[in-house]
Scaffold this active site. Structure first.
Site, PDB file in Angstrom:
ATOM      1  N   GLY A  50       0.880  -1.173   0.000  1.00 38.10           N
ATOM      2  CA  GLY A  50       0.000   0.000   0.000  1.00 38.10           C
ATOM      3  C   GLY A  50       0.908   1.211   0.000  1.00 38.10           C
ATOM      4  N   PRO A  51       0.342   2.397  -0.176  1.00 38.65           N
ATOM      5  CA  PRO A  51       1.192   3.591  -0.198  1.00 38.65           C
ATOM      6  C   PRO A  51       1.786   3.872   1.182  1.00 38.65           C
ATOM      7  CG  PRO A  51      -1.112   4.213  -0.158  1.00 38.65           C
ATOM      8  CD  PRO A  51      -1.077   2.716  -0.295  1.00 38.65           C
TER       9      PRO A  51
ATOM     10  N   GLN B   1      10.510  -3.008   0.193  1.00 39.71           N
ATOM     11  CA  GLN B   1      10.789  -2.407  -1.120  1.00 39.71           C
ATOM     12  C   GLN B   1      12.286  -2.179  -1.312  1.00 39.71           C
ATOM     13  OE1 GLN B   1       9.155  -0.744   1.316  1.00 39.71           O
ATOM     14  NE2 GLN B   1      10.188   1.193   1.712  1.00 39.71           N
TER      15      GLN B   1
ATOM     16  N   GLU C  75       9.755  -2.701   5.282  1.00 37.14           N
ATOM     17  CA  GLU C  75      10.476  -1.858   4.304  1.00 37.14           C
ATOM     18  C   GLU C  75      11.088  -2.752   3.211  1.00 37.14           C
ATOM     19  OE1 GLU C  75       9.911   1.257   4.542  1.00 37.14           O
ATOM     20  OE2 GLU C  75       9.457   1.560   6.662  1.00 37.14           O
TER      21      GLU C  75
ATOM     22  N   TYR D 213       7.255  13.396   1.905  1.00 35.64           N
ATOM     23  CA  TYR D 213       6.367  12.642   1.014  1.00 35.64           C
ATOM     24  C   TYR D 213       4.929  13.032   1.297  1.00 35.64           C
ATOM     25  CZ  TYR D 213      10.429   9.932  -0.244  1.00 35.64           C
ATOM     26  OH  TYR D 213      11.659   9.567  -0.723  1.00 35.64           O
TER      27      TYR D 213
HETATM   28  N1  LIG Z   1      -2.705   9.316  16.392  1.00 37.93           N
HETATM   29  C1  LIG Z   1      -3.217   8.344  15.631  1.00 37.93           C
HETATM   30  N2  LIG Z   1      -4.395   7.818  15.933  1.00 37.93           N
HETATM   31  C2  LIG Z   1      -4.931   6.828  15.179  1.00 37.93           C
HETATM   32  N3  LIG Z   1      -4.328   6.306  14.113  1.00 37.93           N
HETATM   33  C3  LIG Z   1      -3.150   6.809  13.757  1.00 37.93           C
HETATM   34  C4  LIG Z   1      -2.511   7.846  14.506  1.00 37.93           C
HETATM   35  N4  LIG Z   1      -1.341   8.128  13.912  1.00 37.93           N
HETATM   36  C5  LIG Z   1      -1.250   7.304  12.852  1.00 37.93           C
HETATM   37  N5  LIG Z   1      -2.338   6.507  12.763  1.00 37.93           N
HETATM   38  C6  LIG Z   1      -2.633   5.460  11.763  1.00 37.93           C
HETATM   39  O1  LIG Z   1      -1.436   4.826  11.428  1.00 37.93           O
HETATM   40  C7  LIG Z   1      -1.312   4.756  10.011  1.00 37.93           C
HETATM   41  C8  LIG Z   1       0.153   4.723   9.638  1.00 37.93           C
HETATM   42  O2  LIG Z   1       0.700   3.524  10.149  1.00 37.93           O
HETATM   43  P1  LIG Z   1       2.166   3.023   9.772  1.00 37.93           P
HETATM   44  O3  LIG Z   1       2.233   1.613  10.250  1.00 37.93           O
HETATM   45  O4  LIG Z   1       3.175   3.962  10.310  1.00 37.93           O
HETATM   46  O5  LIG Z   1       2.117   3.108   8.168  1.00 37.93           O
HETATM   47  P2  LIG Z   1       3.111   2.587   7.038  1.00 37.93           P
HETATM   48  O6  LIG Z   1       4.041   1.568   7.653  1.00 37.93           O
HETATM   49  O7  LIG Z   1       2.216   2.016   5.993  1.00 37.93           O
HETATM   50  O8  LIG Z   1       3.823   3.792   6.540  1.00 37.93           O
HETATM   51  C9  LIG Z   1      -2.069   5.965   9.520  1.00 37.93           C
HETATM   52  O9  LIG Z   1      -2.574   5.786   8.220  1.00 37.93           O
HETATM   53  C10 LIG Z   1      -3.217   6.045  10.510  1.00 37.93           C
HETATM   54  O10 LIG Z   1      -4.267   5.188  10.111  1.00 37.93           O
HETATM   55  C1  LIG Z   2       7.901   6.995  -2.270  1.00 35.63           C
HETATM   56  C2  LIG Z   2       9.286   6.748  -1.793  1.00 35.63           C
HETATM   57  C3  LIG Z   2       9.526   6.451  -0.471  1.00 35.63           C
HETATM   58  N1  LIG Z   2      10.782   6.246  -0.042  1.00 35.63           N
HETATM   59  C4  LIG Z   2      11.019   5.949   1.379  1.00 35.63           C
HETATM   60  C5  LIG Z   2      10.418   6.912   2.352  1.00 35.63           C
HETATM   61  C6  LIG Z   2      10.244   6.067   3.603  1.00 35.63           C
HETATM   62  O1  LIG Z   2      11.496   6.079   4.289  1.00 35.63           O
HETATM   63  C7  LIG Z   2       9.972   4.670   3.036  1.00 35.63           C
HETATM   64  C8  LIG Z   2       8.518   4.273   3.091  1.00 35.63           C
HETATM   65  O2  LIG Z   2       8.134   4.119   4.432  1.00 35.63           O
HETATM   66  P1  LIG Z   2       6.616   3.836   4.935  1.00 35.63           P
HETATM   67  O3  LIG Z   2       6.849   3.017   6.164  1.00 35.63           O
HETATM   68  O4  LIG Z   2       5.887   3.077   3.863  1.00 35.63           O
HETATM   69  O5  LIG Z   2       6.005   5.155   5.219  1.00 35.63           O
HETATM   70  O6  LIG Z   2      10.399   4.711   1.683  1.00 35.63           O
HETATM   71  C9  LIG Z   2      11.850   6.293  -0.929  1.00 35.63           C
HETATM   72  O7  LIG Z   2      13.005   6.065  -0.554  1.00 35.63           O
HETATM   73  N2  LIG Z   2      11.626   6.585  -2.230  1.00 35.63           N
HETATM   74  C10 LIG Z   2      10.387   6.819  -2.697  1.00 35.63           C
HETATM   75  O8  LIG Z   2      10.236   7.099  -3.914  1.00 35.63           O
END
Ligand SMILES: Nc1ncnc2c1ncn2[C@@H]1O[C@H](COP(=O)(O)OP(=O)(O)O)[C@@H](O)[C@H]1O
Ligand SMILES: Cc1cn([C@H]2C[C@H](O)[C@@H](COP(=O)(O)O)O2)c(=O)[nH]c1=O
Length: 217
Positions: free
Chosen positions: A9-10, A89, A87, A183
């Protein structure tokens, strides 16, 4: 049968949160796992979620070999039931091949988490290999919204507030904070048109967000 599952997912859709929840749930049932990450935003070898959860992890660098690591664990009498790979990717495609071999030949589950594509909408090599090899690729159901209110699907990179479409694929960063490189998750339309929240706000103010303005919608 063990599985290789890619949860994607994004940015900011809850991948690391789900990774930590899966580790918790599995370990509650006595299963023994190992956590891995590569270049987490925290700058530490850890799986960290924006919800505040965090757990120490093993850092994957270019020289890391998952197969050798797991074989060493098993031959020294340690138990390994599953691997959590955050991570993902950023992993090399050879490392994803090693993960698939671990699933098939050692019957160890591998749960990988990562974004699919970069700020230019191009697949990361590690994610491409995961899509090619995984038993299942699951897209997380929740996720950030674009400023317009549509589902956020594409990761935009901004430098000094300006959306960019050129640069190196990897630049560790966050969707919040005031770092130079940041981002923002946008819907495809606004990613394609390069309309970030700041640009929309500057152009369309004083309308409140989310905008429903004909010019950009
Ligand atoms: N204070 C908060 N309260 C509730 N949900 C939160 C809060 N902060 C972040 N989130 C949730 O956590 C998600 C991000 O989770 P995270 O595991 O860090 O994402 P990813 O690993 O995909 O980047 C957000 O989309 C949101 O749904
Ligand atoms: C789009 C994009 C992202 N990244 C990096 C930025 C963050 O460090 C991670 C993604 O972390 P998340 O847990 O999913 O929020 O990837 C990058 O290096 N290059 C890119 O284009």
């Amino acid at each position: 049968m063990a599985e290789l599952v890619f949860h994607t997912g994004p940015m900011d859709c809850g991948k690391s949160t789900l990774a930590l929840q899966m580790d918790y749930t599995q370990s509650q049932h006595g299963r023994k796992g190992r956590l891995f990450t590569r270049q987490d935003r925290s700058g530490r070898p850890a799986v960290t979620s924006r919800l505040g959860l965090a757990r120490e992890a093993l850092e994957v660098d270019d020289s890391f070999d998952f197969w050798t690591f797991v074989i060493r664990e098993l031959t020294t009498g340690k138990r390994v039931d599953y691997l959590i790979c955050d991570e993902a990717q950023f992993y090399l495609s050879e490392q994803v091949d090693q993960l698939a071999r671990i699933v098939d030949e050692l019957q160890i589950d591998v749960y990988a988490f990562g974004i699919l594509s970069d700020f230019r909408t191009k697949l990361f090599p590690g994610s491409q290999r995961l899509v090619e090899l995984a038993d299942r690729t699951e897209t997380l159901p929740l996720g950030p919204l674009c400023w317009c209110g549509q589902k956020g699907t594409h990761n935009a990179r901004t430098i000094g507030g300006q959306m960019v479409t050129e640069g190196s694929q990897v630049a560790v960063g966050d969707t919040v904070g005031d770092d130079e490189i940041r981002y923002e998750v946008l819907c495809r339309l606004h990613h394609r048109r390069k309309v970030t929240k700041a640009k929309a706000k500057a152009t369309l103010s004083p309308d409140p967000l989310p905008f429903d303005n004909e010019d950009w919608a």
